[in-house]
Motif scaffolding. Structure first.
Motif, PDB file in Angstrom:
ATOM      1  N   LEU A 502     -59.937 -27.261  47.375  1.00 20.83           N
ATOM      2  CA  LEU A 502     -59.100 -28.408  47.698  1.00 20.83           C
ATOM      3  C   LEU A 502     -59.381 -28.872  49.118  1.00 20.83           C
ATOM      4  CD1 LEU A 502     -55.384 -28.932  46.867  1.00 20.83           C
ATOM      5  CD2 LEU A 502     -56.067 -29.040  49.254  1.00 20.83           C
ATOM      6  N   SER A 503     -59.412 -30.184  49.303  1.00 20.09           N
ATOM      7  CA  SER A 503     -59.453 -30.748  50.651  1.00 20.09           C
ATOM      8  C   SER A 503     -58.344 -31.795  50.776  1.00 20.09           C
ATOM      9  CB  SER A 503     -60.819 -31.382  50.949  1.00 20.09           C
ATOM     10  OG  SER A 503     -61.018 -32.543  50.161  1.00 20.09           O
ATOM     11  N   LEU A 504     -57.818 -31.909  51.976  1.00 20.99           N
ATOM     12  CA  LEU A 504     -56.702 -32.834  52.231  1.00 20.99           C
ATOM     13  C   LEU A 504     -56.966 -33.569  53.535  1.00 20.99           C
ATOM     14  CD1 LEU A 504     -53.847 -33.450  50.921  1.00 20.99           C
ATOM     15  CD2 LEU A 504     -52.912 -32.030  52.738  1.00 20.99           C
ATOM     16  N   PHE A 505     -56.866 -34.882  53.481  1.00 15.08           N
ATOM     17  CA  PHE A 505     -57.040 -35.732  54.658  1.00 15.08           C
ATOM     18  C   PHE A 505     -55.761 -36.549  54.837  1.00 15.08           C
ATOM     19  CE2 PHE A 505     -61.172 -34.681  53.172  1.00 15.08           C
ATOM     20  CZ  PHE A 505     -62.032 -34.700  54.270  1.00 15.08           C
ATOM     21  N   ARG A 516     -51.061 -42.131  55.311  1.00 18.22           N
ATOM     22  CA  ARG A 516     -51.945 -42.072  54.159  1.00 18.22           C
ATOM     23  C   ARG A 516     -52.367 -40.629  53.899  1.00 18.22           C
ATOM     24  NH1 ARG A 516     -57.734 -43.483  54.033  1.00 18.22           N
ATOM     25  NH2 ARG A 516     -58.337 -44.099  51.918  1.00 18.22           N
ATOM     26  N   VAL A 517     -52.546 -40.293  52.622  1.00 22.05           N
ATOM     27  CA  VAL A 517     -53.013 -38.965  52.228  1.00 22.05           C
ATOM     28  C   VAL A 517     -54.117 -39.122  51.187  1.00 22.05           C
ATOM     29  CG1 VAL A 517     -52.423 -36.760  51.158  1.00 22.05           C
ATOM     30  CG2 VAL A 517     -50.755 -37.910  52.612  1.00 22.05           C
ATOM     31  N   VAL A 518     -55.198 -38.380  51.356  1.00 24.70           N
ATOM     32  CA  VAL A 518     -56.256 -38.302  50.337  1.00 24.70           C
ATOM     33  C   VAL A 518     -56.465 -36.827  50.016  1.00 24.70           C
ATOM     34  CG1 VAL A 518     -58.710 -38.607  49.846  1.00 24.70           C
ATOM     35  CG2 VAL A 518     -57.435 -40.429  51.012  1.00 24.70           C
ATOM     36  N   CYS A 519     -56.388 -36.487  48.737  1.00 25.58           N
ATOM     37  CA  CYS A 519     -56.591 -35.113  48.295  1.00 25.58           C
ATOM     38  C   CYS A 519     -57.688 -35.076  47.245  1.00 25.58           C
ATOM     39  CB  CYS A 519     -55.283 -34.543  47.712  1.00 25.58           C
ATOM     40  SG  CYS A 519     -55.450 -32.876  47.060  1.00 25.58           S
ATOM     41  N   VAL A 520     -58.627 -34.150  47.387  1.00 24.85           N
ATOM     42  CA  VAL A 520     -59.660 -33.917  46.381  1.00 24.85           C
ATOM     43  C   VAL A 520     -59.521 -32.479  45.904  1.00 24.85           C
ATOM     44  CG1 VAL A 520     -62.126 -33.840  45.891  1.00 24.85           C
ATOM     45  CG2 VAL A 520     -61.215 -35.592  47.434  1.00 24.85           C
ATOM     46  N   PHE A 521     -59.414 -32.311  44.587  1.00 30.28           N
ATOM     47  CA  PHE A 521     -59.083 -31.007  44.014  1.00 30.28           C
ATOM     48  C   PHE A 521     -60.069 -30.665  42.906  1.00 30.28           C
ATOM     49  CE2 PHE A 521     -55.707 -28.513  41.436  1.00 30.28           C
ATOM     50  CZ  PHE A 521     -56.065 -27.331  42.056  1.00 30.28           C
ATOM     51  N   ASP A 522     -60.759 -29.560  43.048  1.00 33.06           N
ATOM     52  CA  ASP A 522     -61.673 -29.055  42.016  1.00 33.06           C
ATOM     53  C   ASP A 522     -61.077 -27.762  41.472  1.00 33.06           C
ATOM     54  OD1 ASP A 522     -63.616 -27.890  40.475  1.00 33.06           O
ATOM     55  OD2 ASP A 522     -65.079 -27.658  42.082  1.00 33.06           O
ATOM     56  N   CYS A 523     -60.535 -27.835  40.256  1.00 32.25           N
ATOM     57  CA  CYS A 523     -59.882 -26.665  39.667  1.00 32.25           C
ATOM     58  C   CYS A 523     -60.590 -26.191  38.401  1.00 32.25           C
ATOM     59  CB  CYS A 523     -58.429 -26.967  39.353  1.00 32.25           C
ATOM     60  SG  CYS A 523     -58.204 -28.348  38.221  1.00 32.25           S
ATOM     61  N   GLY A 524     -61.783 -26.709  38.145  1.00 32.55           N
ATOM     62  CA  GLY A 524     -62.482 -26.330  36.923  1.00 32.55           C
ATOM     63  C   GLY A 524     -62.106 -27.259  35.783  1.00 32.55           C
ATOM     64  N   ALA A 525     -62.238 -26.770  34.552  1.00 32.89           N
ATOM     65  CA  ALA A 525     -61.918 -27.585  33.374  1.00 32.89           C
ATOM     66  C   ALA A 525     -60.444 -27.969  33.390  1.00 32.89           C
ATOM     67  CB  ALA A 525     -62.256 -26.822  32.097  1.00 32.89           C
ATOM     68  N   ILE A 526     -60.139 -29.253  33.256  1.00 26.87           N
ATOM     69  CA  ILE A 526     -58.755 -29.748  33.351  1.00 26.87           C
ATOM     70  C   ILE A 526     -58.173 -29.867  31.944  1.00 26.87           C
ATOM     71  CG2 ILE A 526     -57.302 -31.656  34.112  1.00 26.87           C
ATOM     72  CD1 ILE A 526     -59.423 -32.246  36.248  1.00 26.87           C
ATOM     73  N   LEU A 527     -57.073 -29.181  31.710  1.00 28.57           N
ATOM     74  CA  LEU A 527     -56.456 -29.147  30.383  1.00 28.57           C
ATOM     75  C   LEU A 527     -55.661 -30.407  30.080  1.00 28.57           C
ATOM     76  CD1 LEU A 527     -55.224 -25.446  30.429  1.00 28.57           C
ATOM     77  CD2 LEU A 527     -57.384 -26.339  29.573  1.00 28.57           C
ATOM     78  N   GLY A 530     -53.291 -35.951  33.305  1.00 30.54           N
ATOM     79  CA  GLY A 530     -52.076 -36.608  33.776  1.00 30.54           C
ATOM     80  C   GLY A 530     -51.093 -35.624  34.364  1.00 30.54           C
ATOM     81  N   ASN A 531     -50.938 -34.483  33.707  1.00 25.73           N
ATOM     82  CA  ASN A 531     -50.028 -33.468  34.212  1.00 25.73           C
ATOM     83  C   ASN A 531     -50.532 -32.887  35.526  1.00 25.73           C
ATOM     84  OD1 ASN A 531     -47.663 -31.628  33.774  1.00 25.73           O
ATOM     85  ND2 ASN A 531     -49.280 -30.108  33.815  1.00 25.73           N
ATOM     86  N   LEU A 532     -51.842 -32.679  35.632  1.00 24.12           N
ATOM     87  CA  LEU A 532     -52.410 -32.162  36.873  1.00 24.12           C
ATOM     88  C   LEU A 532     -52.166 -33.127  38.025  1.00 24.12           C
ATOM     89  CD1 LEU A 532     -54.103 -30.062  38.400  1.00 24.12           C
ATOM     90  CD2 LEU A 532     -56.131 -31.388  37.761  1.00 24.12           C
ATOM     91  N   ARG A 533     -52.346 -34.418  37.777  1.00 27.08           N
ATOM     92  CA  ARG A 533     -52.076 -35.408  38.825  1.00 27.08           C
ATOM     93  C   ARG A 533     -50.613 -35.323  39.279  1.00 27.08           C
ATOM     94  NH1 ARG A 533     -54.265 -40.079  40.787  1.00 27.08           N
ATOM     95  NH2 ARG A 533     -56.029 -39.903  39.357  1.00 27.08           N
ATOM     96  N   ASN A 534     -49.707 -35.194  38.318  1.00 23.98           N
ATOM     97  CA  ASN A 534     -48.281 -35.062  38.662  1.00 23.98           C
ATOM     98  C   ASN A 534     -48.043 -33.852  39.556  1.00 23.98           C
ATOM     99  OD1 ASN A 534     -47.671 -37.293  37.116  1.00 23.98           O
ATOM    100  ND2 ASN A 534     -47.045 -36.112  35.330  1.00 23.98           N
ATOM    101  N   GLN A 535     -48.684 -32.720  39.214  1.00 21.32           N
ATOM    102  CA  GLN A 535     -48.493 -31.501  39.982  1.00 21.32           C
ATOM    103  C   GLN A 535     -49.032 -31.633  41.403  1.00 21.32           C
ATOM    104  OE1 GLN A 535     -46.945 -28.311  38.905  1.00 21.32           O
ATOM    105  NE2 GLN A 535     -46.100 -30.037  37.801  1.00 21.32           N
ATOM    106  N   VAL A 536     -50.204 -32.218  41.545  1.00 19.55           N
ATOM    107  CA  VAL A 536     -50.812 -32.351  42.877  1.00 19.55           C
ATOM    108  C   VAL A 536     -50.008 -33.318  43.737  1.00 19.55           C
ATOM    109  CG1 VAL A 536     -52.848 -33.115  44.141  1.00 19.55           C
ATOM    110  CG2 VAL A 536     -53.110 -31.706  42.087  1.00 19.55           C
TER     111      VAL A 536
END
Length: 567
Positions: A502-505, A516-527, A530-536
């Motif tokens: 994860l990176s956060l700017f 402003r916030v920019v987040c890039v998240f690599d968590c592997g295969a995404i199940l 939409g739910n992952l976006r909500n969580q982040v």
């Protein structure tokens, strides 16, 4: 080892040794969880353990029922479990029913904590539904899609009932008479004869037919308390030496090379101290529990995120076999780590036993601030060194009290030591969303910024220079591009945790106002994207409070900001 630590170790052993067996019948099938008998089980629990627990079964109406000891906290776990079954069985999601968090009918999959649902429970459910051979992510048709929450309509219309909404008929309402102090001993009390009082030790409560009547009755009780002062914390003075426990989820020591060698290579050195405060979880609804005794059997319904752990806590307090205690979770309005222990459930069960009647105990927001546990406070000391090229050659990192999660170093350093020192807390402390990863990452990334300043380097370039991990470098590079780092400077952080990157700017103005916030998240295969976006997004918003203004305050005797208007 405390109760939770023992339970977590036991669950790891259960997951390692259990078998999930497919039983075919007619046009359907059942998957049962079969566990070997363990030395820690009491006699009555051994008998209960011989009865297999159903993981998955086809129902007479053709639908599929899947069971898990995990619970729905608003993080989308019910929908995710249903997606897994639908994917592996090739059926629509609406043909899957999910039963969660019932210690009588569900397998014990451990508490809903530490991001363990996806890596631990999802594979078990998928294997059960697939009868062994799961589908490859490239072939997914249901997983990998943004299926909305199965409860979405009920939630937005108000039809869904949460744990604090549940008030069954025939149950008495309880209200505890609390001291103003954080800790106190009951000296004496008096109450009018019409008030039904129950007392055990320092537990003083009233019971009445309705909550309003219980609150009115509690106001009539006059209690005298002897306050116990809150000590000042000294985490370093009370610290224990770091301990490396084999197989621990979060090792207390992470190290490589020699600190002495690293220090000898350092052209520039830096030392700094970082502190994190106690903060409250503040779930969307305060705690509530219904407790009912039937002879020597106890049944509790609550919003717990760890019903099997709470069952153990209750059984140990009342010195009864776990098989005689049932804990069932009613979906809570979030938890953020704050619903893992059984404080409210235990109080409800004690009152119900004393009153000889089923009772419902609902904490107020003020009670939750005063009686629940907080995120651990801590002090983090960092000593580091860089060589003439700006590479980190020495890293000595010590966390006092706040925890070992994310203790390790994601940067490529040959000589480092990271240690977690248990210490004495003055307030009740426990889990919080991300555990200690916030504290350790805050200290580490703040120190990296200071090293970049010491080296006269750009913070982004300083991080890339000291990284080998390709995935972490990629999220940093993509984040900088999306943020426009070269044109718009701000603050930056990154982390590697649970095999995710994860990176956060962030952009903050001179008034410490977030722009402003920019987040890039690599968590592997995404199940479920939409739910992952909500969580982040939710995690980012929640993190702002702890970063900018949240902290628990006391005056040496009581919590002074025990309501949201003050917190």
């Amino acid at each position: 080892m405390n109760l939770k630590q023992a339970y977590v170790a036991e669950i790891a052993e259960r997951l390692r040794t259990r078998r999930e067996v497919v039983q075919l019948f007619g046009v359907g099938f059942t998957v049962v969880v079969v566990e070997p008998l363990h030395s820690w089980q009491e006699e009555d629990d051994v008998v209960a353990a011989r009865k297999p627990v159903v993981r998955l079964e086809t129902l007479p109406d053709g639908k599929v029922l899947v069971k898990t000891g995990k619970v729905e906290l608003g993080q989308g776990s019910r929908t995710l479990i249903a997606q897994c079954v639908a994917e592996e069985m090739g059926i629509p999601v609406d043909r899957v029913r999910v039963e969660m968090g019932n210690t009588d009918t569900c397998p014990d999959d451990g508490g809903t904590w530490a991001s363990s649902l996806t890596p631990e429970t999802v594979p078990l459910v998928r294997a059960a539904a697939a009868k062994g051979k799961v589908r490859d992510p490239k072939d997914w048709t249901t997983l990998g899609t943004s299926i909305p929450s199965l409860d979405a309509r009920a939630i937005v219309t108000g039809a869904k009932k949460f744990a604090s909404d549940w008030m069954p008929a025939g149950v008495m309402a309880a209200k505890i008479v609390r001291p103003e102090a954080y800790r106190a001993k009951l000296v004496s009390f008096s109450a009018p004869p019409e008030v039904k009082i129950v007392k055990e030790g320092d537990l003083l409560a009233v019971v009445a037919p309705t909550m309003r009547e219980a609150e009115a009755a509690a106001a009539k009780v006059k209690a005298v308390w002897s306050d116990v002062p809150i000590e000042k914390p000294d985490f370093r003075a009370n610290a224990e030496a770091p301990v490396l426990v084999p197989g621990a989820r979060y090792p207390g020591i992470v190290s490589r090379g020699s600190l002495e060698v690293g220090l000898s290579l350092a052209a520039k050195k830096l030392k700094a101290e970082y502190r994190v405060a106690n903060i409250a979880q503040v779930p969307l609804e305060p705690w509530a529990a219904v407790a009912r005794w039937t002879g020597e059997r106890l049944r509790v319904k609550s919003g717990s995120q760890a019903p099997f752990l709470v069952r153990r806590e209750l059984s140990q307090h009342f010195r009864m076999a776990e098989a005689k205690v049932t804990v069932r979770t009613i979906d809570p309005g979030s938890g953020y780590g704050g619903r893992q222990r059984g404080e409210c459930e235990l109080e409800a069960a004690r009152i119900a036993k004393l009153a000889q009647a089923p009772v419902r105990l609902a904490w107020s927001r003020e009670e939750e601030f005063e009686r629940a546990y907080f995120r651990p406070a801590g002090v983090i000391d960092v000593a580091s060194g860089i060589d003439a090229a700006g590479r980190i050659v020495h890293w000595d990192f010590h966390n006092y009290n706040s925890g070992a999660s994310s203790l390790g170093l994601p940067y490529d350093v040959d000589n480092f030591y990271c240690g977690f020192h248990k210490s004495k807390a003055v307030l009740k402390e426990g889990s919080y969303r991300s555990l200690a990863a916030v504290a350790n990452n805050f200290a580490r990334e703040s120190h990296i910024d200071e090293l970049a300043l010491l080296a006269g380097e750009d913070p982004h370039e300083c991080r890339l220079k000291n990284l080998k991990d390709a995935r972490l470098k990629e999220v940093l590079t993509r984040g900088a591009e999306k943020f426009g780092w070269k044109k718009r400077k701000g603050d930056i952080a990154c982390n590697l945790e649970k095999d995710a990157r994860l990176s956060l700017f962030v952009e903050i103005d001179e008034k410490i106002k977030l722009r402003r916030v920019v987040c890039v998240f690599d968590c592997g295969a995404i199940l479920n994207p939409g739910n992952l976006r909500n969580q982040v997004e939710g995690a980012i918003v929640q993190g702002l409070g702890g970063a900018l203004f949240e902290r628990i305050e006391h005056d040496g005797t009581r919590i002074v900001n025990n309501r949201l208007s003050r917190y």
